[in-house]
Design a protein around this motif. Sequence first.
Motif, PDB file in Angstrom:
ATOM      1  N   LEU A 152      25.101  38.016  23.065  1.00  0.00           N
ATOM      2  CA  LEU A 152      25.646  37.551  24.276  1.00  0.00           C
ATOM      3  C   LEU A 152      27.247  38.323  23.883  1.00  0.00           C
ATOM      4  N   LEU A 153      27.765  39.378  24.911  1.00  0.00           N
ATOM      5  CA  LEU A 153      28.889  40.026  24.201  1.00  0.00           C
ATOM      6  C   LEU A 153      30.060  39.284  25.459  1.00  0.00           C
ATOM      7  N   THR A 154      30.939  39.879  26.112  1.00  0.00           N
ATOM      8  CA  THR A 154      32.258  39.940  26.816  1.00  0.00           C
ATOM      9  C   THR A 154      33.185  41.196  26.361  1.00  0.00           C
ATOM     10  N   PHE A 155      33.467  41.732  27.782  1.00  0.00           N
ATOM     11  CA  PHE A 155      33.614  42.811  27.639  1.00  0.00           C
ATOM     12  C   PHE A 155      34.832  43.276  28.658  1.00  0.00           C
ATOM     13  N   ALA A 156      35.134  44.383  28.750  1.00  0.00           N
ATOM     14  CA  ALA A 156      36.605  44.647  29.393  1.00  0.00           C
ATOM     15  C   ALA A 156      36.393  45.864  29.871  1.00  0.00           C
ATOM     16  N   VAL A 157      37.131  46.920  30.139  1.00  0.00           N
ATOM     17  CA  VAL A 157      37.197  48.012  30.470  1.00  0.00           C
ATOM     18  C   VAL A 157      38.273  48.730  31.117  1.00  0.00           C
ATOM     19  N   LEU A 158      39.178  48.615  31.587  1.00  0.00           N
ATOM     20  CA  LEU A 158      40.644  48.647  32.196  1.00  0.00           C
ATOM     21  C   LEU A 158      41.080  50.336  32.322  1.00  0.00           C
ATOM     22  N   THR A 159      41.776  51.166  33.389  1.00  0.00           N
ATOM     23  CA  THR A 159      42.261  52.254  32.734  1.00  0.00           C
ATOM     24  C   THR A 159      43.309  52.750  34.234  1.00  0.00           C
ATOM     25  N   ASP A 160      43.602  53.315  34.215  1.00  0.00           N
ATOM     26  CA  ASP A 160      45.077  53.550  35.020  1.00  0.00           C
ATOM     27  C   ASP A 160      45.753  53.750  35.025  1.00  0.00           C
ATOM     28  N   ASP A 161      44.617  55.192  34.748  1.00  0.00           N
ATOM     29  CA  ASP A 161      45.149  57.069  34.945  1.00  0.00           C
ATOM     30  C   ASP A 161      44.754  58.078  35.158  1.00  0.00           C
ATOM     31  N   VAL A 162      43.318  57.751  36.488  1.00  0.00           N
ATOM     32  CA  VAL A 162      42.810  58.702  37.082  1.00  0.00           C
ATOM     33  C   VAL A 162      43.215  59.425  37.534  1.00  0.00           C
ATOM     34  N   PRO A 163      42.533  60.812  37.425  1.00  0.00           N
ATOM     35  CA  PRO A 163      43.130  61.158  38.888  1.00  0.00           C
ATOM     36  C   PRO A 163      42.700  60.432  40.146  1.00  0.00           C
ATOM     37  N   PRO A 164      43.587  61.109  41.240  1.00  0.00           N
ATOM     38  CA  PRO A 164      43.075  60.373  42.858  1.00  0.00           C
ATOM     39  C   PRO A 164      41.847  60.435  42.889  1.00  0.00           C
ATOM     40  N   GLY A 215      36.731  46.329  39.392  1.00  0.00           N
ATOM     41  CA  GLY A 215      38.223  46.707  39.959  1.00  0.00           C
ATOM     42  C   GLY A 215      38.750  48.476  40.441  1.00  0.00           C
ATOM     43  N   THR A 216      39.108  48.284  41.690  1.00  0.00           N
ATOM     44  CA  THR A 216      39.559  50.063  41.844  1.00  0.00           C
ATOM     45  C   THR A 216      40.916  49.843  42.999  1.00  0.00           C
ATOM     46  N   LEU A 217      41.241  50.914  42.714  1.00  0.00           N
ATOM     47  CA  LEU A 217      42.586  51.066  43.510  1.00  0.00           C
ATOM     48  C   LEU A 217      43.323  52.403  43.065  1.00  0.00           C
ATOM     49  N   THR A 218      43.245  53.230  43.934  1.00  0.00           N
ATOM     50  CA  THR A 218      43.693  54.633  43.757  1.00  0.00           C
ATOM     51  C   THR A 218      44.037  54.477  42.199  1.00  0.00           C
ATOM     52  N   ARG A 219      43.792  55.526  41.205  1.00  0.00           N
ATOM     53  CA  ARG A 219      43.657  55.765  40.056  1.00  0.00           C
ATOM     54  C   ARG A 219      43.601  54.595  39.352  1.00  0.00           C
ATOM     55  N   VAL A 220      42.775  53.641  39.339  1.00  0.00           N
ATOM     56  CA  VAL A 220      42.991  52.197  39.023  1.00  0.00           C
ATOM     57  C   VAL A 220      41.259  51.877  38.663  1.00  0.00           C
ATOM     58  N   HIS A 221      41.299  51.964  37.729  1.00  0.00           N
ATOM     59  CA  HIS A 221      39.851  51.387  37.644  1.00  0.00           C
ATOM     60  C   HIS A 221      39.330  51.004  36.619  1.00  0.00           C
ATOM     61  N   ALA A 222      38.388  49.236  36.842  1.00  0.00           N
ATOM     62  CA  ALA A 222      38.463  48.016  35.722  1.00  0.00           C
ATOM     63  C   ALA A 222      36.568  47.724  36.440  1.00  0.00           C
ATOM     64  N   ILE A 223      36.096  47.708  34.670  1.00  0.00           N
ATOM     65  CA  ILE A 223      34.975  46.209  34.939  1.00  0.00           C
ATOM     66  C   ILE A 223      35.713  45.332  33.663  1.00  0.00           C
ATOM     67  N   ALA A 224      34.905  43.841  33.768  1.00  0.00           N
ATOM     68  CA  ALA A 224      34.776  43.033  32.998  1.00  0.00           C
ATOM     69  C   ALA A 224      33.696  42.672  32.847  1.00  0.00           C
ATOM     70  N   GLY A 225      32.685  41.611  32.204  1.00  0.00           N
ATOM     71  CA  GLY A 225      32.233  40.352  31.947  1.00  0.00           C
ATOM     72  C   GLY A 225      31.254  40.674  30.796  1.00  0.00           C
ATOM     73  N   VAL A 226      30.054  40.163  30.630  1.00  0.00           N
ATOM     74  CA  VAL A 226      29.246  39.394  29.928  1.00  0.00           C
ATOM     75  C   VAL A 226      28.289  40.788  29.886  1.00  0.00           C
ATOM     76  N   VAL A 227      27.614  40.717  28.881  1.00  0.00           N
ATOM     77  CA  VAL A 227      26.065  41.999  28.264  1.00  0.00           C
ATOM     78  C   VAL A 227      25.325  40.876  27.595  1.00  0.00           C
ATOM     79  N   THR A 228      24.149  41.302  27.208  1.00  0.00           N
ATOM     80  CA  THR A 228      23.196  40.615  26.526  1.00  0.00           C
ATOM     81  C   THR A 228      22.836  42.497  25.299  1.00  0.00           C
ATOM     82  N   THR A 229      23.173  42.370  24.430  1.00  0.00           N
ATOM     83  CA  THR A 229      22.496  43.121  23.549  1.00  0.00           C
ATOM     84  C   THR A 229      21.538  43.224  23.837  1.00  0.00           C
TER      85      THR A 229
END
Length: 507
Positions: free
Chosen positions: A472-484, A453-467
């Motif tokens: 198998l893990l599910t994960f989500a990382v969301l950040t909405d205060d990134v410099p423009p 996911g991407t908007l100005t200042r907003v970046h995200a990723i969510a899904g699955v990953v195998t270690t």
Amino acid sequence: MPVRPAPVAPAAGTPGDPPAAAVPPPVGPAPRRRLPLVLAAVLVLMLVAVGLVVVRPGPVGRWLGDAPATPAATGTVESAPVPVLVAADSGAPAPSTDGLRTTLEPLIDDTALGGRVNVAVADALTGEMLFDRGGGEGTVPASVTKLVTAVTVLTARGPGHRIPTRAVAGAQPGEVVLVGGGDPTLAAGPKGFYPGAANLTDLADQVRKALGGVAPTRVVVDSSRYSGPVYEPGWDDDIPTGGYGGAITALMLDGARTNPKAGPGWAERVAEPDLAAGRAFAKLLGVPVGTVRKGTAPPAPTGTTASEPVGGGGPGAELGAVHSPPLIRLVDIMISDSDNIVAEALARQVALARDRPASFAGAASAMAEVVSELGLPVAGLDLADGSGLSRNNLISPALLTELLALAASPDRPELAGIFGGLPVAGWSGTLRDRYGATPGTAAGAGVVRAKTGTLTRVHAIAGVVTTAEGRLLTFAVLTDDVPPDGMEPARAALDRIAAALAGCGCR
């Protein structure tokens, strides 16, 4: 994913990611099973049930546990793909919370991610939360909102539902009313933008047959299935003309593209999609395009149903109908291409299924209701649209990880359809050009499968990953205060977090 550059650099949407009471999840140990085989089984059953066959390249098939395919005698034999998405093992050890903390916290503290980073990691097999740093906090999600849209529409409508577009007799002799049901993939002819879409040429043929010797005289467009504004109030000002969004109407052609041959992602959109569709239909019927107007269809004649075309009968008589591909296919398109127009159409299907207004507000309310019924955490959830273009959306990382775990569960086989379109790191979709070249991300290539996911200042990723050990893990990382101006560093930082999950045992 190749994307055409927009004429003006949009504030929302980027070349890599277009801007964008049930039983609760299990908490105890689950029976040992090969999770990918479960996903494969339910996905195959789902596709058979709706009469749809989707063939995906070998790497994805192997991740889902498919047996090697045997090419048909008349088919083309392709070279063996690079092995990715190796099968997970439900018997593999899960990472520990301490191990994940040691591995992830230095990466989460990367200044490229800005001042607010919220993260959750869970075990896909049991649903147990393994790591939580702000995981319950609502965060602007951008296009990862589409995961919520996918799960809610598959729950509310089912994977086999098809959206109709109808033609009925108007109030005057020879008048034909084109009634939009909300199919965003409808095409003017057999070669529209979306493969397998319904088309107006077929509908026009049905109308001519139903009318018999009565010549069509005028086309009326009925797009009243949707209500409210055509643009969500929380969208950035450039969304309507920025090429990644457009007016959301119940009748449109090719996702409102002006040119059905435009590539995925950025494309010029028509300002009034319903009228554009009506004019295309008028042309097919030999009716003057200048006579097309908006209106509403007369009620169906007493004693008839929508499945009973009655030719040139009274006003409201059905003259023909065509139907969209099954929803499972539309969900796949929405996730793999991050298609915002399709996302908004699917969100409205949730509203219609729950007898809510088919508007931004009605869809958001209906989706939140379904999330709650699925037993997912609603704290921090505040929806405004189905695509993630709105900055008024808030979703917690914990909701996303639990949603993905639920979709992987054999208890909800209809939800497994969300995995078919998830981009693969370094291989497909919005992750095609990510992982590998950037330092610290190589371990995630072919192993991370996620929605971005991407908007100005907003970046995200969510899904699955195998270690590295096969869990198998599910994960989500969301950040909405990134410099423009920090898009690329933020993406790289997100990718390093996901790659660290892939590369560690973290015990």
